[in-house]
Design an enzyme around this catalytic site. Structure first.
Site, short mmCIF file in Angstrom:
data_model
loop_
_atom_site.label_atom_id
_atom_site.label_comp_id
_atom_site.label_asym_id
_atom_site.label_seq_id
_atom_site.Cartn_x
_atom_site.Cartn_y
_atom_site.Cartn_z
N GLY A 1 6.99 72.48 85.00
CA GLY A 1 7.26 73.10 83.70
C GLY A 1 8.53 72.47 83.17
O GLY A 1 9.62 72.80 83.62
N HIS A 2 8.39 71.50 82.27
CA HIS A 2 9.58 70.82 81.75
C HIS A 2 9.96 71.44 80.40
O HIS A 2 9.21 71.36 79.44
CB HIS A 2 9.30 69.32 81.62
CG HIS A 2 9.18 68.65 82.97
ND1 HIS A 2 8.82 67.35 83.14
CD2 HIS A 2 9.37 69.14 84.21
CE1 HIS A 2 8.80 67.07 84.43
NE2 HIS A 2 9.12 68.15 85.10
N ASP B 1 13.18 72.10 88.90
CA ASP B 1 13.84 72.89 87.85
C ASP B 1 15.28 72.45 87.59
O ASP B 1 16.11 73.26 87.19
CB ASP B 1 13.82 74.40 88.21
CG ASP B 1 12.42 74.86 88.58
OD1 ASP B 1 11.49 74.48 87.86
OD2 ASP B 1 12.28 75.57 89.59
N LYS C 1 14.98 68.24 84.15
CA LYS C 1 14.50 66.88 83.87
C LYS C 1 13.96 66.76 82.45
O LYS C 1 14.19 65.77 81.78
CB LYS C 1 13.40 66.48 84.87
CG LYS C 1 13.90 66.39 86.31
CD LYS C 1 12.78 66.11 87.27
CE LYS C 1 11.85 67.28 87.49
NZ LYS C 1 12.40 68.44 88.16
N GLN D 1 8.89 68.19 89.77
CA GLN D 1 9.40 68.90 90.94
C GLN D 1 10.72 68.26 91.40
O GLN D 1 11.41 67.72 90.56
CB GLN D 1 8.38 68.93 92.09
CG GLN D 1 7.17 69.82 91.84
CD GLN D 1 6.08 69.16 91.02
OE1 GLN D 1 5.72 68.03 91.28
NE2 GLN D 1 5.57 69.87 90.05
P1 IMP Z 1 2.40 73.81 94.42
O1 IMP Z 1 2.81 72.40 94.19
O2 IMP Z 1 2.05 74.54 93.16
O3 IMP Z 1 1.36 73.99 95.48
O4 IMP Z 1 3.68 74.59 94.99
C1 IMP Z 1 4.30 74.21 96.22
C2 IMP Z 1 5.77 74.59 96.21
O5 IMP Z 1 6.45 73.80 95.24
C3 IMP Z 1 6.06 76.03 95.84
O6 IMP Z 1 7.21 76.47 96.54
C4 IMP Z 1 6.36 75.97 94.36
O7 IMP Z 1 7.18 77.03 93.93
C5 IMP Z 1 7.10 74.65 94.29
N1 IMP Z 1 6.95 73.99 92.99
C6 IMP Z 1 5.88 73.34 92.51
N2 IMP Z 1 6.14 72.84 91.29
C7 IMP Z 1 7.40 73.18 91.00
C8 IMP Z 1 8.27 72.92 89.88
O8 IMP Z 1 7.91 72.24 88.91
N3 IMP Z 1 9.53 73.44 89.96
C9 IMP Z 1 9.95 74.14 91.04
N4 IMP Z 1 9.20 74.39 92.11
C10 IMP Z 1 7.93 73.92 92.09
#
Ligand code: IMP
Length: 423
Positions: free
Chosen positions: A40-41, A13, A16, A224
Site C-alpha cells: 500500500g503505497h 511501510d 516508499k 514491502q
Molecule cells: P503477505 O505478503 O500478504 O502474505 O504478508 C506476509 C507478511 O508481510 C505479513 O506480516 C504482512 O503484514 C507483511 N506485509 C506484506 N505486505 C506488506 C506491506 O506492504 N507493508 C508492511 N507489511 C507487509
C-alpha cells in the site's frame, strides 16, 4: 544508463510511495519489481491522499512511464479497482502503464488458499494481508502459475479452469470452513481481466533493456521491506518475494552490473504489521505515542502497526544486503517531543553481545542494547531547509550515518510531497 533502486529497509511501510513520487520527475520510467496488492503505497499531494497497491508510484507524473515487472503478482480485481479510483485524473493508462506478460496472476482461489493456510496455522499465523500473495508465488515456483501473457492464449479458459479445480481440491485438503461464492468471485475476476486486457502488455525485460540503451532513466520501485524478504527477512514471518536489491534484477530482467544508486528508505523509528519477531518493539506509552502521532495503521489492511525504537543492527544488515548508497529518513517529525530517544546498537544474543543480525531474533534469544539521545521539541513539519533542523535531530542523524556508513540524503518531515528536506 544505470537503473537506480528504491527499497524499504525495515518491515515495510517506510514511505516508499512518497519518495518515489518525489523522485519521479528525475526519471523516464518507474518499474515495480516484486510483491503485489499486499503493498500500500501512500502518496499525498494537493491535499489529497492516494493509496496505490500494484500500480507504480510514478503514475501521477505527466511524462513518466510506469512498468509492472515480471516479478510482480497481479490481482485483476484489485487492479481494476485501483484504475477506477484513478478515473478522476486525466491519465492515459494505455501509454503510461505497461504490464509485463511474465507477471503472474492472482486467481480468486489463491486468495481462498491464503485464508485457509493462515487459519490452519492458528497461533503461528504469519499475519498475511490475505491477498493471495503466498499461494501465487508458490504456484510460480511450483511451475503451475498463470501469467498475464496467458490471457492472450487461446486455451486461457482451459488453463484457468484446471488451476482453479486443483486449488479447490487443495482447499478441501486444508479442511477449513470458508464461506465464499465462487461464481461471484469468478464474475468479479473476469471483469478485472477484461479491464486488464485493455492495457498494454509488453515483454518488459526487452522494453527496459532497450530503454537503457536509448539513455532513458529508470527507477525500480520496491514494495514491502528488506526484513520481509523471503531469504533475508525474519523467516517464516516474511512475504513470498525478494524485496531486496537482487529482486530488482530477477523481477525486471536487469543485469546486476546495470544497477546504479540504491536508495534505502527507513523510518526514524521502526514499525511492523502482522506477526513475527521485533526486538525493539515498545509496549508502553512511547510506542502508543509513535502509533498515534505517526498514524501507524496499515495502508492495505487498516491493521494497527506495532512500533518501536530504531534498530541499527537491523538497519546495517539491510544496508549491507542491498548495497545501499544513499539513505532517506522518514517520519523524523513523529519523534518531536520525546525527552529521550533510544537506538538499538547491538543485541544480547543467547548471553553474548553481538552487532550483526543473527539467524533467529525471537525474543527468547535477543535483548536489544540501547544508546540514548536527547530528543527535540521543535515541530519539524513546517521546516523546509536543512538549516532549520534542530541540533539534537542532526546529532541523531550523524550517529546513524556514522554507524551505518552511508549518508542520509533526504529527511522527510511530513507526508506531503513538499515536506521533504534535501541534504
Ligand atoms: P503477505 O505478503 O500478504 O502474505 O504478508 C506476509 C507478511 O508481510 C505479513 O506480516 C504482512 O503484514 C507483511 N506485509 C506484506 N505486505 C506488506 C506491506 O506492504 N507493508 C508492511 N507489511 C507487509
Amino acid at each position: 544508463m544505470a537503473v537506480n533502486l528504491l527499497l524499504g529497509l525495515q518491515w515495510g511501510d517506510e514511505g516508499k510511495g512518497k519518495i518515489v513520487d518525489v523522485l519521479t520527475s528525475d526519471y523516464d520510467i518507474i518499474a515495480r519489481f516484486q510483491g503485489g496488492p499486499n503493498a500500500g503505497h501512500t502518496l499525498i499531494f494537493d491535499g489529497y491522499k492516494h493509496v496505490l497497491h500494484t500500480i507504480p508510484s510514478g503514475i501521477f507524473h505527466k511524462t513518466a512511464v510506469n512498468v509492472v515487472g515480471n516479478g510482480v503478482v497481479i490481482d485483476p480485481v484489485i487492479f481494476k479497482r485501483e484504475l477506477d479510483n484513478l478515473s478522476q485524473f486525466d491519465i492515459d493508462f494505455t501509454s503510461k502503464l505497461l504490464i509485463s506478460r511474465k507477471a503472474h496472476l492472482i486467481l480468486p482461489t489463491h486468495r481462498l488458499l491464503d485464508a485457509a493456510s493462515e487459519t490452519a496455522k492458528g497461533k503461528a499465523k504469519i499475519g498475511s494481508t490475505l491477498k493471495g500473495i503466498g499461494p501465487t508465488y508458490m504456484d510460480k515456483t511450483g511451475r503451475n502459475g498463470l501469467r498475464v501473457g496467458d490471457l492472450e492464449m487461446e486455451d486461457w479458459n482451459t488453463r484457468y479452469d484446471a488451476l482453479t479445480k486443483k486449488h479447490l481440491k487443495m482447499l478441501d485438503f486444508h479442511g477449513i470452513e470458508l464461506e465464499y461464492d465462487l461464481d461471484e468471485l469468478q464474475k468479479e475476476f473476469n471483469e478485472g481481466v477484461k479491464r486488464l486486457k485493455e492495457l498494454t502488455f509488453i515483454d518488459s525485460e526487452e522494453y527496459l533493456n532497450n530503454a537503457m540503451k536509448n539513455g532513458k532513466s529508470i527507477l525500480a520501485e520496491g514494495a514491502q521491506g528488506s526484513l520481509l524478504d523471503v531469504d533475508f527477512g525474519t523467516y517464516p514471518f516474511v512475504t513470498s518475494s525478494n524485496t531486496t536489491a537482487a529482486g530488482a534484477c530477477t523481477g525486471l530482467g536487469i543485469a546486476p552490473n546495470k544497477i546504479g544508486d540504491v536508495f534505502g528508505i527507513f523510518k526514524a523509528y521502526v514499525t511492523r504489521v502482522g506477526s513475527g519477531p521485533f526486538p525493539t518493539e515498545l509496549f508502553d506509552e512511547d510506542g502508543a505515542r509513535m502509533a498515534k502521532v505517526g498514524h501507524e495503521f496499515g495502508a492495505t489492511t487498516g491493521r494497527p502497526r506495532r512500533c518501536g525504537w530504531l534498530d541499527i543492527v537491523a538497519l546495517k544488515y539491510a544496508v549491507q544486503v542491498n548495497g545501499v548508497t544513499q539513505l532517506m529518513m522518514m517520519k523524523g517529525d513523529v519523534l518531536s517531543g520525546f525527552d529521550t530517544l533510544k537506538v538499538c546498537t547491538s543485541y544480547k544474543y543467547k548471553g553474548k553481545e553481538i552487532s550483526h543480525f543473527p539467524f533467529n531474533i525471537e525474543p527468547e534469544n535477543v535483548t536489544p542494547i540501547y544508546s540514548e539521545f536527547k530528543g527535540w521539541s521543535e515541530d519539524l513539519t513546517k521546516m523546509t531547509s536543512k538549516e532549520e533542523l534542530p541540533q539534537n535531530l542532526l546529532d541523531y542523524i550523524a550517529f546513524i550515518e556514522k554507524e551505518v556508513e552511508v549518508p542520509i540524503k533526504i529527511v522527510s518531515v511530513g507526508p506531503d510531497r513538499k515536506q521533504t528536506i534535501l541534504r
